[in-house]
Design a protein around this motif. Structure first.
Motif, PDB file in Angstrom:
ATOM      1  N   LYS A 215      46.535  21.487  -5.107  1.00 37.76           N
ATOM      2  CA  LYS A 215      47.764  20.943  -4.528  1.00 37.76           C
ATOM      3  C   LYS A 215      48.450  21.976  -3.643  1.00 37.76           C
ATOM      4  CE  LYS A 215      52.221  18.942  -5.896  1.00 37.76           C
ATOM      5  NZ  LYS A 215      53.063  18.545  -7.047  1.00 37.76           N
ATOM      6  N   GLU A 216      48.531  23.208  -4.123  1.00 38.17           N
ATOM      7  CA  GLU A 216      49.162  24.270  -3.342  1.00 38.17           C
ATOM      8  C   GLU A 216      48.362  24.562  -2.070  1.00 38.17           C
ATOM      9  OE1 GLU A 216      49.613  27.582  -5.899  1.00 38.17           O
ATOM     10  OE2 GLU A 216      51.128  26.630  -7.187  1.00 38.17           O
ATOM     11  N   VAL A 217      47.014  24.538  -2.186  1.00 36.02           N
ATOM     12  CA  VAL A 217      46.174  24.789  -1.004  1.00 36.02           C
ATOM     13  C   VAL A 217      46.388  23.697   0.036  1.00 36.02           C
ATOM     14  CG1 VAL A 217      43.780  24.839  -0.190  1.00 36.02           C
ATOM     15  CG2 VAL A 217      44.428  26.136  -2.222  1.00 36.02           C
ATOM     16  N   ASN A 218      46.419  22.425  -0.423  1.00 32.91           N
ATOM     17  CA  ASN A 218      46.630  21.318   0.513  1.00 32.91           C
ATOM     18  C   ASN A 218      48.004  21.427   1.191  1.00 32.91           C
ATOM     19  OD1 ASN A 218      44.135  20.171  -0.044  1.00 32.91           O
ATOM     20  ND2 ASN A 218      44.939  18.916  -1.726  1.00 32.91           N
ATOM     21  N   ILE A 219      49.010  21.843   0.415  1.00 43.90           N
ATOM     22  CA  ILE A 219      50.345  21.996   1.006  1.00 43.90           C
ATOM     23  C   ILE A 219      50.337  23.104   2.051  1.00 43.90           C
ATOM     24  CG2 ILE A 219      52.704  22.728   0.488  1.00 43.90           C
ATOM     25  CD1 ILE A 219      52.443  21.303  -2.204  1.00 43.90           C
ATOM     26  N   VAL A 220      49.668  24.215   1.734  1.00 50.43           N
ATOM     27  CA  VAL A 220      49.609  25.328   2.684  1.00 50.43           C
ATOM     28  C   VAL A 220      48.873  24.917   3.956  1.00 50.43           C
ATOM     29  CG1 VAL A 220      48.647  27.631   3.074  1.00 50.43           C
ATOM     30  CG2 VAL A 220      49.802  27.115   0.914  1.00 50.43           C
ATOM     31  N   ILE A 221      47.717  24.215   3.792  1.00 53.64           N
ATOM     32  CA  ILE A 221      46.942  23.778   4.959  1.00 53.64           C
ATOM     33  C   ILE A 221      47.747  22.790   5.790  1.00 53.64           C
ATOM     34  CG2 ILE A 221      44.889  22.490   5.679  1.00 53.64           C
ATOM     35  CD1 ILE A 221      43.426  23.722   3.315  1.00 53.64           C
ATOM     36  N   SER A 222      48.391  21.828   5.102  1.00 48.25           N
ATOM     37  CA  SER A 222      49.186  20.836   5.817  1.00 48.25           C
ATOM     38  C   SER A 222      50.330  21.496   6.580  1.00 48.25           C
ATOM     39  CB  SER A 222      49.733  19.810   4.823  1.00 48.25           C
ATOM     40  OG  SER A 222      50.562  18.875   5.468  1.00 48.25           O
ATOM     41  N   ASN A 223      51.002  22.438   5.938  1.00 44.15           N
ATOM     42  CA  ASN A 223      52.083  23.148   6.628  1.00 44.15           C
ATOM     43  C   ASN A 223      51.553  23.955   7.813  1.00 44.15           C
ATOM     44  OD1 ASN A 223      53.946  22.131   4.825  1.00 44.15           O
ATOM     45  ND2 ASN A 223      53.896  23.937   3.482  1.00 44.15           N
ATOM     46  N   ALA A 224      50.373  24.570   7.623  1.00 45.24           N
ATOM     47  CA  ALA A 224      49.786  25.360   8.710  1.00 45.24           C
ATOM     48  C   ALA A 224      49.415  24.467   9.895  1.00 45.24           C
ATOM     49  CB  ALA A 224      48.560  26.111   8.195  1.00 45.24           C
ATOM     50  N   LYS A 225      48.825  23.290   9.617  1.00 48.62           N
ATOM     51  CA  LYS A 225      48.474  22.364  10.696  1.00 48.62           C
ATOM     52  C   LYS A 225      49.721  21.864  11.419  1.00 48.62           C
ATOM     53  CE  LYS A 225      44.085  20.672   8.844  1.00 48.62           C
ATOM     54  NZ  LYS A 225      43.343  19.483   8.343  1.00 48.62           N
ATOM     55  N   ALA A 226      50.755  21.560  10.637  1.00 52.19           N
ATOM     56  CA  ALA A 226      51.997  21.087  11.273  1.00 52.19           C
ATOM     57  C   ALA A 226      52.599  22.184  12.153  1.00 52.19           C
ATOM     58  CB  ALA A 226      52.987  20.659  10.192  1.00 52.19           C
ATOM     59  N   GLU A 227      52.550  23.426  11.645  1.00 55.46           N
ATOM     60  CA  GLU A 227      53.073  24.536  12.424  1.00 55.46           C
ATOM     61  C   GLU A 227      52.237  24.766  13.678  1.00 55.46           C
ATOM     62  OE1 GLU A 227      55.780  27.568  13.294  1.00 55.46           O
ATOM     63  OE2 GLU A 227      55.839  25.947  11.808  1.00 55.46           O
ATOM     64  N   ALA A 228      50.898  24.622  13.521  1.00 58.66           N
ATOM     65  CA  ALA A 228      50.010  24.799  14.671  1.00 58.66           C
ATOM     66  C   ALA A 228      50.271  23.718  15.724  1.00 58.66           C
ATOM     67  CB  ALA A 228      48.555  24.763  14.211  1.00 58.66           C
ATOM     68  N   ALA A 229      50.440  22.451  15.279  1.00 61.64           N
ATOM     69  CA  ALA A 229      50.728  21.360  16.219  1.00 61.64           C
ATOM     70  C   ALA A 229      52.056  21.591  16.925  1.00 61.64           C
ATOM     71  CB  ALA A 229      50.731  20.031  15.476  1.00 61.64           C
ATOM     72  N   LYS A 230      53.020  22.078  16.157  1.00 64.57           N
ATOM     73  CA  LYS A 230      54.326  22.360  16.744  1.00 64.57           C
ATOM     74  C   LYS A 230      54.218  23.447  17.810  1.00 64.57           C
ATOM     75  CE  LYS A 230      58.917  24.079  15.535  1.00 64.57           C
ATOM     76  NZ  LYS A 230      59.770  24.594  14.458  1.00 64.57           N
ATOM     77  N   LEU A 231      53.473  24.524  17.479  1.00 59.92           N
ATOM     78  CA  LEU A 231      53.296  25.608  18.441  1.00 59.92           C
ATOM     79  C   LEU A 231      52.517  25.148  19.667  1.00 59.92           C
ATOM     80  CD1 LEU A 231      52.487  28.578  15.997  1.00 59.92           C
ATOM     81  CD2 LEU A 231      54.633  28.146  17.232  1.00 59.92           C
ATOM     82  N   GLU A 232      51.510  24.298  19.420  1.00 58.81           N
ATOM     83  CA  GLU A 232      50.717  23.788  20.539  1.00 58.81           C
ATOM     84  C   GLU A 232      51.571  22.923  21.462  1.00 58.81           C
ATOM     85  OE1 GLU A 232      46.561  21.280  21.321  1.00 58.81           O
ATOM     86  OE2 GLU A 232      47.223  21.779  19.287  1.00 58.81           O
ATOM     87  N   ALA A 233      52.400  22.081  20.867  1.00 57.94           N
ATOM     88  CA  ALA A 233      53.270  21.229  21.679  1.00 57.94           C
ATOM     89  C   ALA A 233      54.281  22.071  22.451  1.00 57.94           C
ATOM     90  CB  ALA A 233      54.002  20.230  20.775  1.00 57.94           C
ATOM     91  N   GLU A 234      54.812  23.092  21.783  1.00 58.57           N
ATOM     92  CA  GLU A 234      55.743  23.966  22.483  1.00 58.57           C
ATOM     93  C   GLU A 234      55.051  24.713  23.628  1.00 58.57           C
ATOM     94  OE1 GLU A 234      57.269  26.477  19.453  1.00 58.57           O
ATOM     95  OE2 GLU A 234      58.673  24.981  18.640  1.00 58.57           O
ATOM     96  N   GLY A 235      53.776  25.108  23.384  1.00 52.70           N
ATOM     97  CA  GLY A 235      53.016  25.784  24.435  1.00 52.70           C
ATOM     98  C   GLY A 235      52.739  24.876  25.623  1.00 52.70           C
ATOM     99  N   GLU A 236      52.371  23.626  25.327  1.00 53.43           N
ATOM    100  CA  GLU A 236      52.128  22.646  26.404  1.00 53.43           C
ATOM    101  C   GLU A 236      53.412  22.414  27.205  1.00 53.43           C
ATOM    102  OE1 GLU A 236      49.491  21.224  27.511  1.00 53.43           O
ATOM    103  OE2 GLU A 236      48.014  21.838  26.007  1.00 53.43           O
ATOM    104  N   ALA A 237      54.506  22.306  26.465  1.00 54.35           N
ATOM    105  CA  ALA A 237      55.776  22.071  27.163  1.00 54.35           C
ATOM    106  C   ALA A 237      56.140  23.267  28.044  1.00 54.35           C
ATOM    107  CB  ALA A 237      56.879  21.812  26.127  1.00 54.35           C
ATOM    108  N   GLU A 238      55.904  24.460  27.519  1.00 51.42           N
ATOM    109  CA  GLU A 238      56.188  25.657  28.303  1.00 51.42           C
ATOM    110  C   GLU A 238      55.276  25.751  29.523  1.00 51.42           C
ATOM    111  OE1 GLU A 238      58.129  29.225  29.319  1.00 51.42           O
ATOM    112  OE2 GLU A 238      58.638  27.540  28.000  1.00 51.42           O
ATOM    113  N   TYR A 239      54.011  25.344  29.283  1.00 53.27           N
ATOM    114  CA  TYR A 239      53.038  25.357  30.391  1.00 53.27           C
ATOM    115  C   TYR A 239      53.468  24.393  31.496  1.00 53.27           C
ATOM    116  CZ  TYR A 239      48.661  24.433  32.878  1.00 53.27           C
ATOM    117  OH  TYR A 239      47.717  24.262  33.854  1.00 53.27           O
ATOM    118  N   MET A 240      53.863  23.205  31.084  1.00 54.95           N
ATOM    119  CA  MET A 240      54.289  22.217  32.084  1.00 54.95           C
ATOM    120  C   MET A 240      55.560  22.692  32.791  1.00 54.95           C
ATOM    121  SD  MET A 240      51.916  20.099  31.998  1.00 54.95           S
ATOM    122  CE  MET A 240      52.605  18.916  33.163  1.00 54.95           C
TER     123      MET A 240
END
Length: 291
Positions: A215-240
């Motif tokens: 359960k803790e591993v899934n929470i960590v992975i899920s949080n990491a993916k959400a953080e990665a998506a957030k960073l990716e979206a912020e990067g795309e927005a900055e790029y645009m």
């Protein structure tokens, strides 16, 4: 003259014999009972020299020290009708020499009587206990109450003979050969049940730990993916945003579109196929056609 000497010698011998027969000694660890006509007229435990009536009194000595009697092994029956062999010993001493002499007379007779008394006490106490109450893995100190009860019972009965019982100790409980296999099988079965319980409890605890970790591993992975998506979206927005700032005039936008078209063309010509199909109205077709 010779006759007088003989008489004097005889008198001296008689006097000497009288002195020896009129005295007796008592040791530190003894009772001394003066017996006259089969009756005890005096008892003492005071060490030293004492006097008695010659030729009439005899002295009976009894030990005053604590004695150990190793009782022969005997069989008793438990409350669940199982035979057991008990091997024990008894610590005893003479407390009232007068009563001891009147009722028993000798230590040999006393040991025989103590044997019978102790066996009856063991039989009565063991008859209230199941075999599993006696043979088990519990702390041996828990059986001290059994010993104390037996000692009290034997001492109460032995007091009528002038005996004080200090302790009754059971050296060992033995099983008759016919019962050994059954008892050992029962003990093995109990140990196996305990082992299975411990194993089941361990497996249950392990499953809880694994579930919590997963359960803790899934929470960590899920949080990491959400953080990665957030960073990716912020990067795309900055790029645009940076593109918008870099190409903020029609000429720059046209040039950007042209470079993008060239990159697309380059990627399409990377294989063995060198034929491309373009819309004749596209800017790239016009450039390639020399318009």
């Amino acid at each position: 003259m010779k006759k007088m000497k003989k008489i004097a010698l005889v008198l001296a011998i008689v006097l000497l014999v009288g002195v020896f027969t009129a005295t007796f000694t008592v040791q530190e660890n003894q009772y001394a009972c003066t017996v006259r006509f089969s009756q005890i007229i005096n008892t003492t435990d005071e060490a030293g020299l004492h006097f008695k009536v010659p030729f009439l009194d005899t002295i009976k000595y009894f030990p005053k020290a604590m004695m150990l009697y190793d009782i022969p092994p005997s069989e008793v029956l438990t409350s669940d009708k199982q035979n057991m062999t008990v091997d024990c010993y008894i610590m005893w001493q003479i407390e009232d020499p007068l009563k001891f002499y009147q009722t028993l007379g000798t230590t040999l007779v006393a040991e025989e009587r103590l044997n019978a008394i102790t066996y009856n006490a063991l039989k009565n106490v063991m008859g209230t206990l199941a075999q599993a109450d006696i043979i088990n893995m519990d702390d041996g100190a828990e059986r001290n109450e059994i010993y104390e009860g037996i000692t009290t019972s034997v001492d109460n009965l032995a007091n009528t003979y002038g005996i004080a019982v200090e302790d009754v100790k059971i050296k060992r409980f033995d099983l008759p050969e016919s019962n050994e296999n059954a008892v050992f099988s029962r003990m093995i079965s109990e140990r196996n049940q305990m082992a299975e319980k411990f194993t089941a409890d361990g497996n249950y605890d392990a499953s809880l730990i694994r579930n919590n970790v997963d359960k803790e591993v899934n929470i960590v992975i899920s949080n990491a993916k959400a953080e990665a998506a957030k960073l990716e979206a912020e990067g795309e927005a900055e790029y645009m945003r940076m593109l918008a700032e870099a190409y903020d005039t029609p000429e720059k936008q046209e040039f950007y579109q042209f470079t993008v078209a060239l990159d697309a063309l380059k990627q399409s010509l990377s294989g063995d196929e060198k034929t491309i199909i373009l819309d004749r109205n596209s800017a790239l077709a016009e450039i390639l056609a020399g318009k």
